[in-house]
Design an enzyme around this catalytic site. Structure first.
Site, PDB file in Angstrom:
ATOM      1  N   ASP A   1       0.818  -1.214   0.000  1.00  0.00           N
ATOM      2  CA  ASP A   1       0.000   0.000   0.000  1.00  0.00           C
ATOM      3  C   ASP A   1       0.848   1.257   0.000  1.00  0.00           C
ATOM      4  OD1 ASP A   1       0.836  -0.681   2.624  1.00  0.00           O
ATOM      5  OD2 ASP A   1      -0.710   0.595   3.496  1.00  0.00           O
TER       6      ASP A   1
ATOM      7  N   GLU B   1       0.201  -1.427   5.588  1.00  0.00           N
ATOM      8  CA  GLU B   1       1.283  -0.958   6.457  1.00  0.00           C
ATOM      9  C   GLU B   1       1.040   0.476   6.897  1.00  0.00           C
ATOM     10  OE1 GLU B   1       5.257   0.920   7.361  1.00  0.00           O
ATOM     11  OE2 GLU B   1       3.731   1.448   5.889  1.00  0.00           O
TER      12      GLU B   1
END
Length: 484
Positions: free
Chosen positions: A75, A142
């Site tokens: 991400d 994350e």
């Protein structure tokens, strides 16, 4: 980008820029990578948390060597400048190459951590590279909670050493990082009907650089939320006002670049007085942030006749008093690592609408007990103002191991490749290494990466030459691990 060198790394990064990947929406990219891996006979596994694990056997003759894990996250932080039309759930990241850097001018680039992912994929794809068995761990979410690393089950990973590719300063080996947590605040503020004859006035703070709430927190950049609160408190000393709405920031791990507030004031307020005051407020900030946030701006716009409800004056004083005095920024510098922030907090997001107030802080520290203590202090301060507060999403730091065998090997290889040793550093940001060490305590870990500027803010960029150096180092380290 597909014409840049090393071609394999930049081709993968170009693909990552084309496939939207906000936190919690990594499925499209993950599915693409599964198809890519299986077309190359690379094992692809999705664990229960949603992480992607790619495995490739060791080169011939290297089967007895311990396996190596390359790790990054899928991400990216999604931020765009005001007025920029960009849908992070649908649109590709628009990039330019300028003066040796790849840049996203109006949005975040996603080099954090797209370049790390691209390096790992290139290593899997490189047919001429001699290596031990390779395991690439690409985690989800994350940036907004570290959920992928947090939910990784023990014994999922088979390798014995782990190279994290999520740091942003070439020439440094990172061997430790901060842990942290979020502090969530909320309050239902009492409202009352606005008096007759009041009009709306909109305040806008913009133009700030923002940045990463860990690695940039010590730079003294303006926090748009804190500046908005400062302006509102200052204006309230001169004029009766009602606070209707306020918003600032979009991510708890990014320093807020923009904020706005809607207030109601008497329609008799002189426009000349308002213009004089707003110009003074702008000049104060311009002087304060000279050389740091030179593009800071402040605007006031008179609106329509105000009707409906707004916060009661005592509620406004309570809320703005809390936000004005609450801790934000560096609270302690490390005693062990000169120039490194030890403990900090970032007021990342505020939202006030129809009397409902919400805010989020990001708390970080190299010492887990200090992160807890600062979070408790924020909660105590909030509760003293009758604001509900709680700790969420705590994650541990990564404790440095100067005796690491992997560190010694990487330092040897770096010196051979570049003629001098790398610098050793810890980072005041949350790498996933702390959580991975908790679930896989046997791992010997290190982190390195290319030069990335402005992570978590529009204008994020990555240096092309440092990506090439990073690729050269990664290949050399893997070759050495294949025979050590």
């Amino acid at each position: 980008m597909k014409n840049l060198q090393p071609n394999s790394v930049w081709s993968h990064f170009a693909t990552l820029c084309e496939i939207p990947r906000p936190s919690l929406q990594e499925a499209a990219l993950r599915d693409h990578l599964i198809d890519w891996a299986r077309a190359r006979d690379i094992e692809a596994i999705v664990d229960a948390a949603g992480n992607l694990i790619l495995r490739k056997p060791a080169s011939s003759g290297c089967e007895a060597m311990p396996g190596v894990i390359l790790q990054g996250h899928l991400d990216m932080v999604c931020q765009a400048n005001a007025g920029t039309v960009h849908d992070f759930e649908r649109d590709a990241i628009r990039t330019v190459v300028r003066n040796g850097w790849v840049v996203a001018e109006q949005t975040t680039l996603g080099a954090d951590n797209g370049i790390g992912v691209a390096l790992a994929l290139a290593a899997l794809e490189e047919t001429e590279l001699t290596h031990p068995s390779l395991e690439v761990l690409l985690t989800i979410n994350e940036e907004s909670g570290m959920d992928g690393a947090r939910e990784l089950l023990p014994e999922t990973l088979q390798g014995k050493t782990l190279i994290n590719l999520d740091t942003e300063e070439w020439g440094h080996f990172y061997l430790g990082c901060a842990g942290g947590m979020d502090v969530e605040l909320s309050r239902d503020c009492e409202q009352e009907e606005l008096p007759a004859g009041f009009v709306t006035l909109v305040f806008e703070v913009a133009g700030l650089r923002g940045g990463h709430s860990g690695i940039d927190i010590h730079l003294g950049r303006g926090n748009a939320i804190k500046l908005m609160v400062e302006a509102l408190n200052d204006f309230a000393e001169h004029t009766d006002l009602y606070l209707i709405e306020m918003k600032g920031g979009t991510a708890r791990n990014a320093i807020p670049r923009e904020a706005y507030a809607v207030i109601a004031i008497s329609g008799d307020t002189e426009a000349e007085h308002l213009e004089e005051w707003s110009q003074h407020r702008f000049e104060v900030w311009q002087k304060r942030f000279a050389g740091i946030d030179d593009e800071v701006s402040f605007r006031c716009r008179l609106g329509e006749v105000a009707d409906g409800q707004a916060m009661r004056p005592d509620e406004r004083e309570r809320l703005l008093g809390f936000l004005d005095r609450v801790a934000n920024g560096v609270s302690q510098v490390s005693e062990d690592f000169p120039g490194v922030t030890d403990t900090s907090s970032n007021l990342g997001v505020v939202e006030l609408e129809q009397g409902k107030f919400k805010a989020t802080f990001k708390v970080r520290s190299l010492q887990n007990d200090r992160a807890d203590a600062l979070a408790d202090k924020l909660i105590s301060h909030a509760q003293a103002h009758d604001i509900q507060a709680s700790k969420q999403g705590a994650y541990p730091g990564w404790t440095p191991d100067p005796a690491s065998e992997l560190l010694a090997l990487c330092q040897q290889v770096y010196t051979e490749q570049f003629g001098h040793p790398a610098n050793l550093q810890v980072i005041h940001a949350g790498l996933e290494c702390g959580l991975l060490a908790a679930s896989h305590p046997h791992l010997d870990m290190i982190s390195f990466g290319p030069d990335i500027r402005g992570a978590h803010a529009p204008g994020e960029s990555v240096e092309i030459a440092s990506v090439e150096r990073c690729w050269k180092l990664l290949q050399a380290v893997l070759r050495q691990l294949a025979k050590s």
